[in-house]
Design an enzyme around this catalytic site. Structure first.
Site, mmCIF file in Angstrom:
data_model
loop_
_atom_site.group_PDB
_atom_site.id
_atom_site.type_symbol
_atom_site.label_atom_id
_atom_site.label_comp_id
_atom_site.label_asym_id
_atom_site.label_seq_id
_atom_site.Cartn_x
_atom_site.Cartn_y
_atom_site.Cartn_z
ATOM 1 N N ASP A 46 7.503 4.215 1.020
ATOM 2 C CA ASP A 46 6.172 3.716 0.677
ATOM 3 C C ASP A 46 5.830 4.080 -0.765
ATOM 4 O O ASP A 46 4.751 4.600 -1.063
ATOM 5 C CB ASP A 46 5.131 4.279 1.650
ATOM 6 N N LYS A 50 4.488 3.480 -4.199
ATOM 7 C CA LYS A 50 3.503 2.600 -4.853
ATOM 8 C C LYS A 50 2.545 3.503 -5.639
ATOM 9 O O LYS A 50 2.477 4.709 -5.359
ATOM 10 C CB LYS A 50 2.748 1.750 -3.829
ATOM 11 N N ASN A 74 0.387 6.203 -4.054
ATOM 12 C CA ASN A 74 1.019 7.388 -3.468
ATOM 13 C C ASN A 74 1.627 8.309 -4.518
ATOM 14 O O ASN A 74 2.516 9.102 -4.210
ATOM 15 C CB ASN A 74 2.101 6.965 -2.453
ATOM 16 N N ASP A 101 2.251 11.679 -0.263
ATOM 17 C CA ASP A 101 2.148 10.829 0.909
ATOM 18 C C ASP A 101 3.509 10.492 1.513
ATOM 19 O O ASP A 101 4.088 9.430 1.263
ATOM 20 C CB ASP A 101 1.398 9.529 0.569
ATOM 21 N N THR A 139 4.155 -0.835 2.575
ATOM 22 C CA THR A 139 3.083 -1.704 2.100
ATOM 23 C C THR A 139 3.697 -3.031 1.679
ATOM 24 O O THR A 139 4.662 -3.043 0.913
ATOM 25 C CB THR A 139 2.379 -1.031 0.907
HETATM 26 P P1 AMP Z 1 -4.995 11.289 0.658
HETATM 27 O O1 AMP Z 1 -5.690 11.498 1.947
HETATM 28 O O2 AMP Z 1 -3.726 12.056 0.551
HETATM 29 O O3 AMP Z 1 -4.839 9.828 0.340
HETATM 30 O O4 AMP Z 1 -5.936 11.903 -0.467
HETATM 31 C C1 AMP Z 1 -7.179 11.346 -0.771
HETATM 32 C C2 AMP Z 1 -7.478 11.514 -2.231
HETATM 33 O O5 AMP Z 1 -7.591 12.914 -2.548
HETATM 34 C C3 AMP Z 1 -6.369 11.024 -3.147
HETATM 35 O O6 AMP Z 1 -6.510 9.673 -3.386
HETATM 36 C C4 AMP Z 1 -6.565 11.880 -4.382
HETATM 37 O O7 AMP Z 1 -7.576 11.356 -5.207
HETATM 38 C C5 AMP Z 1 -7.045 13.187 -3.820
HETATM 39 N N1 AMP Z 1 -5.935 14.129 -3.628
HETATM 40 C C6 AMP Z 1 -5.128 14.204 -2.558
HETATM 41 N N2 AMP Z 1 -4.232 15.179 -2.703
HETATM 42 C C7 AMP Z 1 -4.461 15.741 -3.905
HETATM 43 C C8 AMP Z 1 -3.840 16.808 -4.640
HETATM 44 N N3 AMP Z 1 -2.827 17.465 -4.131
HETATM 45 N N4 AMP Z 1 -4.326 17.108 -5.860
HETATM 46 C C9 AMP Z 1 -5.373 16.413 -6.374
HETATM 47 N N5 AMP Z 1 -5.996 15.396 -5.727
HETATM 48 C C10 AMP Z 1 -5.546 15.067 -4.508
#
Ligand code: AMP
Length: 404
Positions: free
Chosen positions: A247, A249, A252, A265, A283
């Site tokens: 995945d 993209k 991610n 991800d 996707t």
């Molecule tokens: P996710 O649920 O993994 O899609 O995370 C949601 C959002 O949180 C992402 O789109 C990022 O903007 C932010 N995020 C997730 N993991 C991190 C990380 N390790 N460091 C900084 N921002 C993060």
């Protein structure tokens, strides 16, 4: 930190299962400096470089282990992974198919004689929200005893069950915790309470690559080439470990504080030592022909799916949109025929690499080693150079020319 201090700080903290939103300063009155948490953390995050691996908490945590007795017996995730590998060389990192294992995600971690509690919420000071995904929120967090800055992802078990993604999450945890590469987001550990699962992730200081791309519309060739070189290095590492991401993209991919990219991800990733898979996932815009139109023997696919996605990514970095973007049915048709045109403003070298990655026959796609040696990559990547170095250079040059 000595045993006394550690124990004392834990005594003051109660872990409330019912916090809906962890970032609720008033809920943190029990911990020191609660109201200034977000600011303090942000400052620390900048100074505690995400790329500086020597500052990782886990080394400090290990020393904590030797000085504390009862409350915490913390183990390095990497040690755990190592132990896993040693205990059952093939089964450790392979996703199990038993969905009931979700509430015991730590079952993949070897049982210690004293059954130590590895991590719990009270060990972290929670900072500002970093983002919200489909199944949870991510917060900036500080590991109290070591001061290490990380991102804490909070997943609600009920939502995972409703979304039927328990297996996906378990797989993500098992695979990602066994990976350690500068261009792959680290998963340091995880723990859970009655309602939630917490993932302790590396903090990616510059956020989502997708947002950078939307803001810049298209990346200049030097930046795209440097990102693709980093992607190729990360994918090479994954494939060596028999992990297909499936995945790839911009959504991610996160960006570290130094501008380096970090694949995240791993929800669709799979550990496939036999190299052959059948499931449809990922996707649509990034799916390769062999996953869209499986027939006969072709109904199996290999890690070469990630090479196709790397081609789509290269295209999107340079053109601002994916090459097969259309209505879903048309996209599928265009993918299986590899119907796309590279705009004239893209350099001949970049176009050559895209065409060598977007090849319908997976076996004929350029290898990751050859991606790294490709003239377009060589032209734009001085060994060890990162995208930010170039940005800084450009800014310096612009300042200089402005001075004149
Ligand atoms: P996710 O649920 O993994 O899609 O995370 C949601 C959002 O949180 C992402 O789109 C990022 O903007 C932010 N995020 C997730 N993991 C991190 C990380 N390790 N460091 C900084 N921002 C993060």
């Amino acid at each position: 930190m000595g045993t006394q201090t550690l124990e004392a700080s834990f005594e003051r903290i109660t872990v409330n299962d019912d916090y809906d939103d962890l970032y609720n300063p008033s809920a943190y009155h029990k911990s020191k400096g609660s109201l200034s948490t977000a600011m303090t953390l942000t400052g620390l995050a900048t100074s505690t470089s995400a790329g500086n691996r020597m500052k990782l908490p886990l080394q400090k945590l290990q020393s904590t282990t030797t000085t504390t007795s009862t409350i915490t017996k913390v183990h390095l995730p990497s040690q755990v992974a190592q132990h896993n590998r040693d205990q059952s060389s093939s089964a450790a990192s392979r996703p199990s198919d038993d969905p009931s294992a979700l509430t015991h995600v730590r079952s993949s971690i070897p049982q210690q004689p004293s059954s130590p509690k590895l991590f719990h919420l009270g060990m972290f000071e929670i900072g500002k929200p970093l983002g919200k995904g489909k199944f949870g929120r991510v917060y900036l967090a500080k590991h109290r005893s070591s001061g290490f800055i990380c991102a804490l992802k909070v997943l609600h078990k009920s939502e995972l069950q409703m979304g039927k993604v328990e297996k996906q999450v378990r797989r993500e945890i098992e695979i990602q915790s066994n990976l350690a590469h500068p261009n792959i987001l680290r998963l340091y550990g995880h723990f859970h309470d009655a309602k939630r699962i917490f993932l302790i992730l590396e903090f990616a200081g510059k956020g989502e690559l997708y947002k950078h791309l939307r803001k810049e519309v298209r990346f200049p060739e030097w930046k795209a080439a440097q990102y693709i070189a980093q992607m190729a290095a990360a994918l090479k590492y994954l494939h060596k470990k028999h992990v297909m991401h499936r995945d790839i993209k911009p959504e991610n991919i996160l960006v570290g504080i130094h501008g380096e990219i970090k694949i995240s991800d791993f929800g669709w990733s799979v550990h496939a030592p036999n190299n052959r898979r059948k499931t449809m996932c990922g996707t649509l815009d990034y799916l390769p022909p062999e996953m869209i139109k499986p027939t006969g023997n072709d109904s199996f696919y290999s890690e070469k799916v990630d090479l196709w996605s790397l081609g789509v990514l290269t295209y999107e970095f340079l053109c601002g949109e994916a090459p097969f973007e259309d209505e879903p049915l048309k996209t599928q048709k265009r993918i299986v025929r590899c119907e796309m045109t590279v705009p004239g403003y893209v350099s001949a070298e970049a176009k050559d690499l895209i065409k060598k990655l977007l090849v319908v026959d997976p076996e004929k796609r350029i290898s990751l080693e050859d991606v790294e040696r490709h003239p377009w990559i060589i032209k734009h990547c001085v060994k060890g150079e990162r995208a930010t170095n170039r940005s800084a250079e450009l800014a310096k040059m612009m300042r200089k020319s402005g001075d004149k």
